[in-house]
Design a protein around this motif. Structure first.
Motif, PDB file in Angstrom:
ATOM      1  N   GLU A   1      -7.945   8.773 -14.173  1.00  0.00           N
ATOM      2  CA  GLU A   1      -6.332   8.782 -14.089  1.00  0.00           C
ATOM      3  C   GLU A   1      -5.811   7.462 -14.275  1.00  0.00           C
ATOM      4  OE1 GLU A   1      -8.064  10.085 -11.300  1.00  0.00           O
ATOM      5  OE2 GLU A   1      -7.818  12.455 -11.822  1.00  0.00           O
ATOM      6  N   ALA A   2      -4.341   7.405 -14.593  1.00  0.00           N
ATOM      7  CA  ALA A   2      -3.686   5.949 -14.894  1.00  0.00           C
ATOM      8  C   ALA A   2      -3.786   5.172 -13.664  1.00  0.00           C
ATOM      9  CB  ALA A   2      -2.540   6.229 -15.252  1.00  0.00           C
ATOM     10  N   LYS A   3      -3.861   3.938 -13.750  1.00  0.00           N
ATOM     11  CA  LYS A   3      -3.680   3.004 -12.626  1.00  0.00           C
ATOM     12  C   LYS A   3      -2.806   1.887 -12.656  1.00  0.00           C
ATOM     13  CE  LYS A   3      -8.434   3.682 -13.250  1.00  0.00           C
ATOM     14  NZ  LYS A   3      -9.718   3.199 -14.064  1.00  0.00           N
ATOM     15  N   PRO A   4      -1.713   2.484 -12.388  1.00  0.00           N
ATOM     16  CA  PRO A   4      -0.634   1.503 -12.390  1.00  0.00           C
ATOM     17  C   PRO A   4      -0.696   0.095 -11.636  1.00  0.00           C
ATOM     18  CG  PRO A   4       0.154   3.381 -11.155  1.00  0.00           C
ATOM     19  CD  PRO A   4      -1.421   3.494 -11.658  1.00  0.00           C
ATOM     20  N   PHE A   5      -0.278  -0.976 -11.795  1.00  0.00           N
ATOM     21  CA  PHE A   5      -0.305  -2.122 -11.147  1.00  0.00           C
ATOM     22  C   PHE A   5      -1.714  -2.724 -10.685  1.00  0.00           C
ATOM     23  CE2 PHE A   5       3.712   0.008 -10.001  1.00  0.00           C
ATOM     24  CZ  PHE A   5       4.745  -0.572 -10.546  1.00  0.00           C
ATOM     25  N   LEU A   6      -2.468  -2.259 -11.796  1.00  0.00           N
ATOM     26  CA  LEU A   6      -4.144  -2.598 -11.257  1.00  0.00           C
ATOM     27  C   LEU A   6      -4.315  -4.059 -11.331  1.00  0.00           C
ATOM     28  CD1 LEU A   6      -7.162  -1.309 -11.529  1.00  0.00           C
ATOM     29  CD2 LEU A   6      -7.043  -2.321 -13.826  1.00  0.00           C
ATOM     30  N   MET A   7      -4.785  -4.650 -10.081  1.00  0.00           N
ATOM     31  CA  MET A   7      -5.259  -6.042  -9.941  1.00  0.00           C
ATOM     32  C   MET A   7      -6.599  -6.284  -9.865  1.00  0.00           C
ATOM     33  SD  MET A   7      -3.191  -6.284  -6.167  1.00  0.00           S
ATOM     34  CE  MET A   7      -3.156  -8.046  -6.397  1.00  0.00           C
ATOM     35  N   THR A   8      -7.198  -7.373 -10.011  1.00  0.00           N
ATOM     36  CA  THR A   8      -8.442  -7.966  -9.998  1.00  0.00           C
ATOM     37  C   THR A   8      -8.595  -7.920  -8.473  1.00  0.00           C
ATOM     38  OG1 THR A   8      -8.042 -10.447  -9.593  1.00  0.00           O
ATOM     39  CG2 THR A   8      -8.230  -9.454 -11.858  1.00  0.00           C
ATOM     40  N   ALA A   9      -9.895  -7.721  -8.188  1.00  0.00           N
ATOM     41  CA  ALA A   9     -10.557  -7.869  -6.818  1.00  0.00           C
ATOM     42  C   ALA A   9     -10.212  -9.366  -6.131  1.00  0.00           C
ATOM     43  CB  ALA A   9     -11.990  -7.447  -6.652  1.00  0.00           C
ATOM     44  N   ASP A  10     -10.566 -10.260  -6.768  1.00  0.00           N
ATOM     45  CA  ASP A  10     -10.046 -11.586  -6.444  1.00  0.00           C
ATOM     46  C   ASP A  10      -8.768 -11.825  -6.264  1.00  0.00           C
ATOM     47  OD1 ASP A  10     -12.967 -12.789  -6.347  1.00  0.00           O
ATOM     48  OD2 ASP A  10     -12.666 -12.956  -8.600  1.00  0.00           O
ATOM     49  N   ALA A  11      -7.932 -11.300  -6.817  1.00  0.00           N
ATOM     50  CA  ALA A  11      -6.524 -11.476  -6.573  1.00  0.00           C
ATOM     51  C   ALA A  11      -5.959 -10.586  -5.442  1.00  0.00           C
ATOM     52  CB  ALA A  11      -5.530 -11.004  -7.802  1.00  0.00           C
ATOM     53  N   ALA A  12      -6.514  -9.330  -5.164  1.00  0.00           N
ATOM     54  CA  ALA A  12      -6.230  -8.737  -4.081  1.00  0.00           C
ATOM     55  C   ALA A  12      -6.987  -9.356  -2.932  1.00  0.00           C
ATOM     56  CB  ALA A  12      -6.800  -7.205  -4.301  1.00  0.00           C
ATOM     57  N   ALA A  13      -8.000  -9.667  -2.933  1.00  0.00           N
ATOM     58  CA  ALA A  13      -8.765 -10.501  -1.670  1.00  0.00           C
ATOM     59  C   ALA A  13      -7.945 -11.829  -1.212  1.00  0.00           C
ATOM     60  CB  ALA A  13     -10.156 -10.593  -2.062  1.00  0.00           C
ATOM     61  N   ALA A  14      -7.584 -12.369  -2.126  1.00  0.00           N
ATOM     62  CA  ALA A  14      -6.839 -13.771  -1.883  1.00  0.00           C
ATOM     63  C   ALA A  14      -5.651 -13.244  -0.878  1.00  0.00           C
ATOM     64  CB  ALA A  14      -6.267 -14.408  -2.967  1.00  0.00           C
ATOM     65  N   ILE A  15      -4.938 -12.215  -1.544  1.00  0.00           N
ATOM     66  CA  ILE A  15      -3.639 -11.803  -0.698  1.00  0.00           C
ATOM     67  C   ILE A  15      -4.053 -11.196   0.736  1.00  0.00           C
ATOM     68  CG2 ILE A  15      -1.731 -10.092  -0.532  1.00  0.00           C
ATOM     69  CD1 ILE A  15      -1.743 -10.247  -3.557  1.00  0.00           C
ATOM     70  N   ILE A  16      -4.969 -10.466   0.726  1.00  0.00           N
ATOM     71  CA  ILE A  16      -5.412  -9.738   1.892  1.00  0.00           C
ATOM     72  C   ILE A  16      -5.988 -10.818   3.019  1.00  0.00           C
ATOM     73  CG2 ILE A  16      -7.425  -8.176   3.100  1.00  0.00           C
ATOM     74  CD1 ILE A  16      -7.081  -6.683   0.165  1.00  0.00           C
ATOM     75  N   THR A  17      -6.951 -11.767   2.418  1.00  0.00           N
ATOM     76  CA  THR A  17      -7.229 -13.007   3.367  1.00  0.00           C
ATOM     77  C   THR A  17      -6.263 -13.774   3.915  1.00  0.00           C
ATOM     78  OG1 THR A  17      -9.352 -12.962   1.877  1.00  0.00           O
ATOM     79  CG2 THR A  17      -8.894 -14.962   3.263  1.00  0.00           C
ATOM     80  N   ARG A  18      -5.103 -14.109   3.056  1.00  0.00           N
ATOM     81  CA  ARG A  18      -3.988 -14.840   3.747  1.00  0.00           C
ATOM     82  C   ARG A  18      -3.194 -14.060   4.717  1.00  0.00           C
ATOM     83  NH1 ARG A  18      -2.165 -16.012  -1.056  1.00  0.00           N
ATOM     84  NH2 ARG A  18      -0.395 -14.682  -1.221  1.00  0.00           N
ATOM     85  N   ARG A  19      -3.112 -12.729   4.589  1.00  0.00           N
ATOM     86  CA  ARG A  19      -2.577 -12.050   5.502  1.00  0.00           C
ATOM     87  C   ARG A  19      -3.202 -11.583   6.672  1.00  0.00           C
ATOM     88  NH1 ARG A  19       1.375  -7.831   2.695  1.00  0.00           N
ATOM     89  NH2 ARG A  19       1.724  -7.457   4.862  1.00  0.00           N
ATOM     90  N   ILE A  20      -4.544 -11.367   6.704  1.00  0.00           N
ATOM     91  CA  ILE A  20      -5.516 -11.183   7.849  1.00  0.00           C
ATOM     92  C   ILE A  20      -5.268 -12.431   8.752  1.00  0.00           C
ATOM     93  CG2 ILE A  20      -7.794 -11.387   8.625  1.00  0.00           C
ATOM     94  CD1 ILE A  20      -8.571  -9.576   6.299  1.00  0.00           C
ATOM     95  N   ALA A  21      -5.252 -13.696   7.906  1.00  0.00           N
ATOM     96  CA  ALA A  21      -5.344 -14.859   8.943  1.00  0.00           C
ATOM     97  C   ALA A  21      -3.984 -15.037   9.634  1.00  0.00           C
ATOM     98  CB  ALA A  21      -5.446 -16.080   8.043  1.00  0.00           C
ATOM     99  N   ARG A  22      -2.931 -14.447   8.835  1.00  0.00           N
ATOM    100  CA  ARG A  22      -1.310 -14.519   9.575  1.00  0.00           C
ATOM    101  C   ARG A  22      -1.395 -13.352  10.771  1.00  0.00           C
ATOM    102  NH1 ARG A  22       2.734 -13.718   5.253  1.00  0.00           N
ATOM    103  NH2 ARG A  22       2.979 -11.808   5.896  1.00  0.00           N
ATOM    104  N   GLY A  23      -2.604 -12.475  10.849  1.00  0.00           N
ATOM    105  CA  GLY A  23      -2.489 -11.367  11.781  1.00  0.00           C
ATOM    106  C   GLY A  23      -1.840 -10.352  11.532  1.00  0.00           C
ATOM    107  N   ASP A  24      -1.509  -9.952  10.473  1.00  0.00           N
ATOM    108  CA  ASP A  24      -0.573  -8.827  10.031  1.00  0.00           C
ATOM    109  C   ASP A  24      -1.274  -7.457  10.359  1.00  0.00           C
ATOM    110  OD1 ASP A  24       0.974 -10.679   8.972  1.00  0.00           O
ATOM    111  OD2 ASP A  24       1.013  -9.907   6.907  1.00  0.00           O
ATOM    112  N   ARG A  25      -0.339  -6.429  10.903  1.00  0.00           N
ATOM    113  CA  ARG A  25      -1.211  -5.563  11.372  1.00  0.00           C
ATOM    114  C   ARG A  25      -1.376  -4.241   9.923  1.00  0.00           C
ATOM    115  NH1 ARG A  25      -0.481  -5.198  16.765  1.00  0.00           N
ATOM    116  NH2 ARG A  25       1.052  -6.372  17.656  1.00  0.00           N
TER     117      ARG A  25
END
Ligand code: NAP
Length: 250
Positions: free
Chosen positions: A196-220
């Motif tokens: 199927e179509a994959k809107p707003f597809l991002m690279t794993a590295d870009a996704a992981a950078a955001i996820i890592t920053r927000r894990i460190a911030r303690g986001d739920r």
């Protein structure tokens, strides 16, 4: 306190390997789980080059008793500060078949739900006794939609989201943070298998950078990319019957 010992399941590819690279630095020990030896060793080599100590561990997390025994022994040896349950099995079923097979639905449920829930409960107890820690469960934006192309996958992710929220409430008084990550479309082996179509597809590295920053911030709650948080909020306002009608014709 920044995490010193970090478990990442599904570290042999995609988002898990990218998360490992994002967390790799001197002073950090990465416990990297996966099944594919060559790809897991490749992640470990990349993380060591960034200064981390790495302990790769090859096994199938569907062997649930083995998973619990390994996790428990590992945590006894090196107490885990941050446990990221990321391993997952995609679930898109072709239009040509009537329904998913029982075997495939069992595998999807075990990898995406039973194993991370058992692992997270084990870690919750151990971290609560130490009075700190963070558990991250990687779900999917699919948790919000009754996807006819992936009924079991959507159900496992919906279950995982409910578990993460409930565990988070339960663990708050023990100073154990629980984070749910819900990716949209990330360019990995899993998403490449989805026609199927994959809107707003991002690279794993870009996704992981955001996820890592927000894990460190303690986001739920972390939704990547952010556009899916908006889409989910908007579709949440629609009558469910309309959502079903649209999905039925997709
Ligand atoms: N990519 C996306 O668009 C997307 C969107 C929403 C959510 N997600 C979620 O993000 C997480 C990571 O997905 P990904 O896209 O990075 O997928 P991926 O590239 O296919 O990687 C999946 C990882 O899970 C591991 N794994 C699967 N079954 C396993 C098993 N039985 N035992 C041990 N390890 C197992 C794989 O290990 P081996 O390869 O070594 O077997 C691999 O490291 C999953 O939970 C997925 O549901 C992904």
């Amino acid at each position: 306190m920044s995490a010193k010992t970090i478990l990442i399941t599904g570290a042999s590819g995609g988002i898990g390997a990218a998360l490992a690279r994002c967390h790799a630095r001197a002073g950090v020990t990465l416990l990297l789980w996966g099944r594919d030896e060559e790809r897991l060793n490749q992640t470990a080599t990349q993380c060591r080059a960034l200064g981390a100590d790495c302990i790769p561990c090859l096994f199938d997390i569907r062997d649930l008793d083995d998973m619990v025994a390994r996790l428990s022994a590992q945590d006894d040896r090196t107490p885990i500060d941050l446990a990221i349950f990321n391993a997952g099995l995609g679930g898109s079923v072709s239009k040509d078949v009537i329904a998913e097979t029982p075997q495939r639905s069992r595998a999807t449920a075990e990898v995406n739900f039973v194993s991370p829930v058992m692992g997270a409960n084990l870690m919750a107890g151990a971290m609560a006794r130490r009075g700190h820690g963070q558990i991250v469960l990687v779900g999917s934006i699919a948790e919000s939609y009754p996807l006819p192309m992936a009924p079991t996958y959507a159900a496992t992710k919906a279950g995982l989201a409910m578990f993460a929220e409930a565990l988070g409430i339960r663990m708050a008084k023990h100073k154990v943070r629980v984070t749910l990550v819900s990716p949209g479309f990330v360019d990995t082996a899993m998403s490449r298998g989805v026609p199927e179509a994959k809107p707003f597809l991002m690279t794993a590295d870009a996704a992981a950078a955001i996820i890592t920053r927000r894990i460190a911030r303690g986001d739920r709650r972390i939704v990547v990319p952010w556009q899916f948080a908006v889409i989910r909020a908007a579709t949440g306002l629609l009558p469910r019957a309309l959502v079903r009608w649209v999905l039925g014709r997709a």
